[in-house]
Motif scaffolding. Structure first.
Motif, short mmCIF file in Angstrom:
data_model
loop_
_atom_site.label_atom_id
_atom_site.label_comp_id
_atom_site.label_asym_id
_atom_site.label_seq_id
_atom_site.Cartn_x
_atom_site.Cartn_y
_atom_site.Cartn_z
N PHE A 119 12.79 -7.83 -7.00
CA PHE A 119 11.38 -7.68 -7.38
C PHE A 119 11.25 -7.04 -8.76
O PHE A 119 12.05 -6.21 -9.17
N LEU A 120 10.22 -7.44 -9.47
CA LEU A 120 9.88 -6.80 -10.73
C LEU A 120 9.45 -5.36 -10.47
O LEU A 120 8.93 -5.05 -9.40
N PRO A 121 9.68 -4.45 -11.43
CA PRO A 121 9.29 -3.05 -11.22
C PRO A 121 7.82 -2.91 -10.81
O PRO A 121 6.94 -3.50 -11.43
N GLY A 122 7.60 -2.15 -9.75
CA GLY A 122 6.23 -1.88 -9.28
C GLY A 122 5.66 -2.91 -8.35
O GLY A 122 4.67 -2.64 -7.64
N HIS A 123 6.22 -4.12 -8.31
CA HIS A 123 5.59 -5.20 -7.56
C HIS A 123 5.79 -5.12 -6.05
O HIS A 123 5.10 -5.81 -5.30
N GLN A 124 6.71 -4.26 -5.61
CA GLN A 124 6.81 -4.05 -4.17
C GLN A 124 5.53 -3.40 -3.62
O GLN A 124 5.22 -3.55 -2.43
N TRP A 125 4.80 -2.70 -4.48
CA TRP A 125 3.56 -2.05 -4.04
C TRP A 125 2.62 -3.04 -3.36
O TRP A 125 2.00 -2.73 -2.35
N HIS A 126 2.51 -4.23 -3.95
CA HIS A 126 1.59 -5.23 -3.39
C HIS A 126 1.99 -5.59 -1.97
O HIS A 126 1.13 -5.63 -1.07
N TRP A 127 3.28 -5.84 -1.74
CA TRP A 127 3.72 -6.33 -0.44
C TRP A 127 3.63 -5.24 0.62
O TRP A 127 3.29 -5.51 1.78
N LYS A 129 1.37 -2.82 0.55
CA LYS A 129 -0.07 -2.70 0.82
C LYS A 129 -0.54 -3.84 1.73
O LYS A 129 -1.34 -3.62 2.65
N GLN A 130 -0.06 -5.05 1.49
CA GLN A 130 -0.47 -6.19 2.33
C GLN A 130 -0.05 -5.97 3.78
O GLN A 130 -0.80 -6.26 4.71
N CYS A 131 1.17 -5.48 3.98
CA CYS A 131 1.67 -5.26 5.35
C CYS A 131 0.83 -4.23 6.09
O CYS A 131 0.57 -4.38 7.29
N LEU A 132 0.38 -3.19 5.38
CA LEU A 132 -0.36 -2.11 6.03
C LEU A 132 -1.86 -2.36 6.06
O LEU A 132 -2.52 -2.06 7.06
N LYS A 133 -2.40 -2.92 5.00
CA LYS A 133 -3.86 -3.03 4.87
C LYS A 133 -4.41 -4.37 5.32
O LYS A 133 -5.45 -4.42 6.00
N LEU A 134 -3.75 -5.46 4.97
CA LEU A 134 -4.32 -6.79 5.22
C LEU A 134 -3.70 -7.49 6.44
O LEU A 134 -4.41 -7.93 7.34
N TYR A 135 -2.37 -7.59 6.46
CA TYR A 135 -1.73 -8.36 7.53
C TYR A 135 -1.92 -7.73 8.91
O TYR A 135 -1.78 -8.41 9.93
N GLU A 152 -11.33 -2.11 18.81
CA GLU A 152 -10.61 -0.88 18.51
C GLU A 152 -9.49 -1.10 17.50
O GLU A 152 -9.08 -0.18 16.79
N THR A 153 -8.96 -2.32 17.44
CA THR A 153 -7.85 -2.61 16.51
C THR A 153 -8.30 -3.51 15.37
O THR A 153 -7.47 -4.11 14.68
N GLN A 154 -9.59 -3.61 15.15
CA GLN A 154 -10.13 -4.54 14.15
C GLN A 154 -9.63 -4.23 12.74
O GLN A 154 -9.26 -5.11 11.99
N ASP A 155 -9.61 -2.97 12.37
CA ASP A 155 -9.20 -2.59 11.01
C ASP A 155 -8.40 -1.30 11.09
O ASP A 155 -8.95 -0.20 10.97
N LEU A 156 -7.10 -1.42 11.31
CA LEU A 156 -6.24 -0.25 11.48
C LEU A 156 -6.18 0.58 10.21
O LEU A 156 -6.05 1.81 10.27
N TRP A 157 -6.26 -0.07 9.07
CA TRP A 157 -6.19 0.63 7.79
C TRP A 157 -7.36 1.60 7.64
O TRP A 157 -7.17 2.78 7.33
N ASP A 339 -5.13 3.60 -2.55
CA ASP A 339 -4.41 2.77 -1.57
C ASP A 339 -2.93 3.12 -1.56
O ASP A 339 -2.30 3.19 -0.50
N TRP A 340 -2.36 3.32 -2.75
CA TRP A 340 -0.92 3.61 -2.78
C TRP A 340 -0.62 5.00 -2.20
O TRP A 340 0.45 5.21 -1.64
N GLN A 341 -1.56 5.91 -2.32
CA GLN A 341 -1.35 7.23 -1.71
C GLN A 341 -1.18 7.09 -0.20
O GLN A 341 -0.31 7.73 0.40
#
Length: 402
Positions: A119-127, A129-135, A152-157, A339-341
């Motif tokens: 991965f390019l530097p910093g780009h793991q952040w996106h994946w 975030k997707q695993c925790l926030k979107l997927y 109850e599980t609609q939006d865990l993030w 989000d990254w925090q």
């Protein structure tokens, strides 16, 4: 490329390596225990930072080490299809040009490819975030569905982000829902009870993850790979993934892709039978594994997630921020500081793994199932696939597809 932290691996002296091998050899064997289970138990109980890790291959150090580890003779270079992925498409997915990737295989495991953090530097952040926030959002199915309603599980993030932002302040707080998350299925849902995929509960496969997977597959020689199903595993430091074989996909000629983020783990790759002693290797943040060909149906497991050597911290490759100037057509999206925090506090004691599969062959459809099978509640078997050994709740030992 960012450099991930490395738990001391095969570069130790010969005395430590001999001690590590001796520790394995002298383990007491439990009744009915096979060679794979014996080594699984050994690494589950190891002490990080000791000679017990001397037998674990560290692919991220292969280009600098002198291959002195006990299993280092197995490591070979793998050839990639550099011309199959343009530099522009690689960058769109957050990857370096394929010409800069390092890829390795193991003697005796044809079709197994290990790519240390491309991965390019910093780009793991996106994946992450997707695993925790979107997927993790509905309509995707997760382990929590067995005990909670969809509302109850609609939006865990949203329900977890404030807990995680204050994680270091109040360590006695109860775990947030994200910290209780163990698995999520994408695309064709995998039924843990029947060990089958089904089109009856299909959720749209994320386009960004499909693009990433298809670029990696093409670089490994699989230009016609289609991402149709994903299983995301969310590991705590006490989690393990039991010995299993991924055989439920209807087309085994297609590879299985595995992406790791967060804390390092030990991965065991064995043979067709469990009496074959597996090979141990580290998986660091950003590493990609491809299982194809003869290695597609081998036994494998994760016996141990390793804590950061300096306490609660992040791998060095996750300390670099995601660049602001992303290509207009990039599938990677910006990640806010807030989000990254949340993500970073989560990953200090966790690991996330994405496995992506093609379920059906070209022009193939699912075989007809009995009516009773179709009427089954696909989320009813949502017990945790990861075994948390310190949990007060007894969970079934995770052996998906075994």
């Amino acid at each position: 490329m960012g450099i991930c932290f490395r738990v001391k691996g095969p570069g130790g002296d010969m005395g430590k390596m001999a001690a590590a091998l001796g520790s394995v050899a002298t383990l007491a064997t439990e009744p009915g225990e096979d060679a794979f289970r014996k080594l699984f138990r050994f690494y589950r109980q190891i002490r990080p930072g000791t000679a017990d890790l001397g037998g674990v291959i560290d692919f991220s150090a292969t280009h600098t080490s002198r291959d002195t580890g006990p299993a280092a003779h197995k490591v070979v270079r793998s050839q990639l299809s550099v011309s199959s992925v343009s530099e522009h498409d690689a960058r769109r997915a957050g990857l370096q040009p394929v010409s800069k990737w390092r890829a390795y295989g193991l003697e005796g495991y044809p079709g197994f490819i290990f790519i240390p953090n491309p991965f390019l530097p910093g780009h793991q952040w996106h994946w992450v975030k997707q695993c925790l926030k979107l997927y993790s959002q509905k309509p995707n199915v997760c382990n929590l569905d067995k005990h909670m309603t969809n509302e109850e599980t609609q939006d865990l993030w949203e329900q977890s982000k404030e807990f995680l932002r204050c994680k270091g302040v109040n360590k006695r707080r109860p775990r947030s829902l994200l910290e209780k998350l163990r698995w999520v299925t994408l695309g064709y849902h995998y039924n843990w009870d029947s060990k089958k995929y089904s089109a009856d509960h299909y959720t749209p496969f994320p386009s960004d993850l499909a693009f990433l997977s298809e670029q990696v597959a093409a670089a490994c020689g699989f230009q016609d790979f289609r991402a149709e199903a994903g299983i995301l595993n969310y590991y705590r430091l006490d989690s393990t993934l039991g010995i299993h074989v991924d055989r439920s996909e209807l087309d085994h000629s297609k590879p299985l892709l595995s992406f790791s983020f967060g804390q390092s783990a030990i991965f065991l790759l064995g043979g067709l039978q469990r009496d074959e002693t597996p090979t141990a290797m580290f998986m660091h943040s950003g590493d990609i594994m491809v299982m194809s060909g003869s290695s597609r149906l081998l036994n494998h497991a994760v016996p141990r997630v390793l804590p950061h050597p300096e306490g609660e911290g992040l791998p060095r490759c996750l300390e670099t921020p995601l660049p602001v100037d992303l290509p207009r057509d990039s599938v990677v999206e910006p990640c806010s500081v807030q989000d990254w925090q949340v993500c970073s506090n989560y990953l200090k004691t966790a690991r996330v793994n994405m496995t992506v599969r093609q379920v059906l062959a070209t022009d193939e459809d699912f075989p007809l199932e009995p009516t009773e099978e179709k009427k089954r509640d696909l989320s009813s078997g949502g017990s945790c696939r990861l075994d948390d050994h310190n949990s007060q709740v007894k969970r079934a030992r995770p052996n998906p597809d075994s």
